[in-house]
Design a protein around this motif. Structure first.
Motif, PDB file in Angstrom:
ATOM      1  N   GLY A  36       0.791  -1.224   0.000  1.00 57.54           N
ATOM      2  CA  GLY A  36       0.000   0.000   0.000  1.00 57.54           C
ATOM      3  C   GLY A  36       0.820   1.270   0.000  1.00 57.54           C
ATOM      4  N   HIS A  37       2.108   1.152   0.303  1.00 56.07           N
ATOM      5  CA  HIS A  37       2.963   2.347   0.376  1.00 56.07           C
ATOM      6  C   HIS A  37       4.278   2.107  -0.360  1.00 56.07           C
ATOM      7  CE1 HIS A  37       0.425   4.266   3.502  1.00 56.07           C
ATOM      8  NE2 HIS A  37       0.256   3.030   3.944  1.00 56.07           N
ATOM      9  N   ARG A  38       4.229   1.355  -1.418  1.00 51.88           N
ATOM     10  CA  ARG A  38       5.446   0.951  -2.117  1.00 51.88           C
ATOM     11  C   ARG A  38       6.276   2.166  -2.541  1.00 51.88           C
ATOM     12  NH1 ARG A  38       6.957  -3.788  -3.354  1.00 51.88           N
ATOM     13  NH2 ARG A  38       4.864  -4.677  -3.053  1.00 51.88           N
ATOM     14  N   GLY A  39       7.548   2.131  -2.180  1.00 51.64           N
ATOM     15  CA  GLY A  39       8.441   3.236  -2.498  1.00 51.64           C
ATOM     16  C   GLY A  39       8.355   4.385  -1.524  1.00 51.64           C
ATOM     17  N   PRO A  66      13.704  -0.130   2.231  1.00 59.75           N
ATOM     18  CA  PRO A  66      14.761   0.520   3.014  1.00 59.75           C
ATOM     19  C   PRO A  66      14.654   0.155   4.493  1.00 59.75           C
ATOM     20  CG  PRO A  66      13.744   2.088   1.499  1.00 59.75           C
ATOM     21  CD  PRO A  66      12.899   0.852   1.476  1.00 59.75           C
ATOM     22  N   VAL A  67      15.771  -0.164   5.099  1.00 61.15           N
ATOM     23  CA  VAL A  67      15.848  -0.439   6.532  1.00 61.15           C
ATOM     24  C   VAL A  67      16.725   0.638   7.151  1.00 61.15           C
ATOM     25  CG1 VAL A  67      16.568  -2.065   8.315  1.00 61.15           C
ATOM     26  CG2 VAL A  67      15.557  -2.920   6.190  1.00 61.15           C
ATOM     27  N   LEU A  68      16.176   1.380   8.095  1.00 63.49           N
ATOM     28  CA  LEU A  68      16.882   2.493   8.719  1.00 63.49           C
ATOM     29  C   LEU A  68      17.474   2.046  10.049  1.00 63.49           C
ATOM     30  CD1 LEU A  68      14.115   5.197   8.093  1.00 63.49           C
ATOM     31  CD2 LEU A  68      15.856   4.347   6.498  1.00 63.49           C
ATOM     32  N   PHE A  69      18.751   2.295  10.225  1.00 63.82           N
ATOM     33  CA  PHE A  69      19.478   1.867  11.422  1.00 63.82           C
ATOM     34  C   PHE A  69      20.142   3.078  12.054  1.00 63.82           C
ATOM     35  CE2 PHE A  69      23.679   0.479  13.128  1.00 63.82           C
ATOM     36  CZ  PHE A  69      23.221  -0.227  14.226  1.00 63.82           C
ATOM     37  N   LEU A  70      19.959   3.255  13.359  1.00 60.42           N
ATOM     38  CA  LEU A  70      20.522   4.400  14.077  1.00 60.42           C
ATOM     39  C   LEU A  70      21.787   3.982  14.816  1.00 60.42           C
ATOM     40  CD1 LEU A  70      17.188   5.816  15.572  1.00 60.42           C
ATOM     41  CD2 LEU A  70      18.265   6.364  13.365  1.00 60.42           C
ATOM     42  N   ASP A  71      22.912   4.468  14.361  1.00 64.32           N
ATOM     43  CA  ASP A  71      24.186   4.227  15.042  1.00 64.32           C
ATOM     44  C   ASP A  71      24.430   5.406  15.976  1.00 64.32           C
ATOM     45  OD1 ASP A  71      26.721   3.773  15.947  1.00 64.32           O
ATOM     46  OD2 ASP A  71      27.638   3.552  13.966  1.00 64.32           O
TER      47      ASP A  71
END
Length: 240
Positions: A36-39, A66-71
């Motif tokens: 439903g929210h592709r892209g 996309p996978v968001l990672f907080l360093d």
């Protein structure tokens, strides 16, 4: 349309979708979310002890999400290695790492010890602000919170409105046996710190081992009333 009206519409949309998906499997929720929210949707992962389950499910639906990672700069070295291990194992093709704004860090935490005096301000600087930047291009996001993890999470729905976005919680209804079962069935690698008694892993200064029978998140900010870093608490970024 006013900002308030937009927020109300978004909350209504989330509530309708949550009601529709209640009882659905995590994969069904993910397919609905991504389709439903592709892209325009991203997942957020800490690459902690249970992260492999959500990431494995996402990879089954679409490895390119996309996978968001907080360093944060305070993570265990083992967490960074585990991130790399899971990326390779699951074939994730778009993992993006975000760090604290260097100018803000120099102004507010030049000695990197803000955690010792003000954990809320430290989390706002090192997690909330970077996540705000990371999510800016997206209209929806996916996270791995579960109802069993803490009393503060006991009623989270499959879908909710959060700061102008739709937030999906596809694992909300899973219990610890479900998580363990999925890990075992798919032979997913474990976080290296888990075997030492760390049930929930965040930044090194604010994470401790969990004793038998304790809440899985009892080792986070032990001895404080704090139970969340702020990324799931609206407007915590105003601390900055």
């Amino acid at each position: 349309m006013s900002a308030l009206a937009t927020q109300i519409d978004l909350a209504d949309e989330a509530a309708r979708l949550a009601a529709t998906l209640e009882g659905a499997s995590p994969l069904d929720v993910l397919e609905r979310a991504i389709g439903g929210h592709r892209g325009r949707i991203a997942a957020v992962s800490s690459f902690g002890t249970e992260s492999a389950v959500l990431l494995h499910m996402i990879a089954q639906v679409d490895r390119s999400v996309p996978v968001l990672f907080l360093d944060t700069g305070h993570l265990f070295t083992e967490t960074l290695h585990y991130r790399d291990t899971l990326i390779a194992r699951l074939g994730l093709t778009d993992v993006r790492t975000y760090r604290p704004d260097e100018q803000l860090r120099a102004e507010r935490d030049a000695d990197n010890d803000l955690w010792a005096s003000d954990t809320d301000a430290c989390c706002a600087l090192r997690k909330v602000e970077p996540l705000g930047r990371a999510l800016a291009p997206f209209e929806a996001w996916i996270n791995g919170r579960k109802r069993y993890q803490a009393v503060t999470r006991a009623n989270i729905p499959f879908v909710e409105a959060d700061e102008g976005r739709i937030k999906f919680n596809p694992l909300a209804a899973l219990g610890p046996d479900d998580i363990e079962g999925w890990m075992t069935a798919h032979d997913l690698p474990r976080h290296p710190m888990q075997r030492f008694g760390f049930a929930s892993i965040g930044c090194m200064p604010c994470t401790s081992r969990v004793k038998p029978g304790e809440d899985p998140r009892a080792g986070r900010w032990r001895g404080q009333a704090k139970t969340e870093c702020g990324i799931h608490v609206p407007k915590d970024s105003e601390v900055l």
